[in-house]
Write a protein that holds these residues in place. Sequence first.
Motif, PDB file in Angstrom:
ATOM      1  N   ARG A 139      39.593  -7.518  34.571  1.00 59.81           N
ATOM      2  CA  ARG A 139      39.621  -7.614  36.087  1.00 59.81           C
ATOM      3  C   ARG A 139      40.615  -7.564  37.071  1.00 59.81           C
ATOM      4  N   PRO A 188      39.044 -17.268  35.010  1.00 57.04           N
ATOM      5  CA  PRO A 188      38.154 -17.659  36.247  1.00 57.04           C
ATOM      6  C   PRO A 188      39.235 -17.500  37.451  1.00 57.04           C
ATOM      7  N   GLU A 191      38.378 -14.222  39.310  1.00 56.26           N
ATOM      8  CA  GLU A 191      37.077 -13.997  39.849  1.00 56.26           C
ATOM      9  C   GLU A 191      36.941 -13.652  41.348  1.00 56.26           C
TER      10      GLU A 191
END
Length: 260
Positions: A139, A188, A191
């Motif tokens: 990501r 995380p 994100e």
Amino acid sequence: SRASAQAFPVRTMGGNQSAGKDGAGPPGSGPPPADQGQASSSSFGKGLRANNKVQLAVSVLGGIPGAQAYHSSIVVDGYEYFFSDGGVSSMSGLASHQNPQNPQSKPEVFDMGMSPYTGSQLKSALERYFLPGTYDLLRKNCNSFSDCALFYLLHKRMEPKYRQMEKVGASAMNLVQSASGGQYQPNPKAEGFDVDKVCAEIDPDKIWKTPGQATGGTTADSAEAMRAARLARFNASATPPAEAASAAGGYPTTTATASS
């Protein structure tokens, strides 16, 4: 010794992905590109000199069925810039592409064009979006950085084929986790990261598109209007008192002073 960006075969990236111009061959291979040292287009860089050579370096890492994985970095005037778990790094050569497991592998290096912005400006603009510890294999990775860097430097975007794994991961993260034997775990801290949003925020042209307030309270919608307003204010402050009084209808302006 560190690998040099010029030690690898260099290709010119073609296509119609950008309003910018592609560069020519590596240094020493012939005359400089026609746009080298010339002002950039009126819409990008606002006439700044495009003196900085930009290259994209790409290495094949592996992948899964239907998606090839790549490592990429940006080279500006011979210095490499890339993103990893340590944040944005820069060094001479292409050290980030050295693979101990496959020492014979060599990255492909593409000439992308000439930019009015330096590597130092690139790093300053992007490093707050690519902080240490925020790296994510799918990501928010090296290709995310390269994509944003190309946009900042040249208003170009990275070819989609180099981000195949990211697209697969976005739609089938469980598949990637399974293919990696459970080694991939989402970070995380990555994100909500969005390459397109970052590109919009770092766009050098944004400062020219955003209206500002000119002196006097009127809206200035261009750099020329802001400069004109500042010049008018300067000229007004330099006007002799007699002329200022005449302009005010003949009433002199006095300054009260305290008597001793």
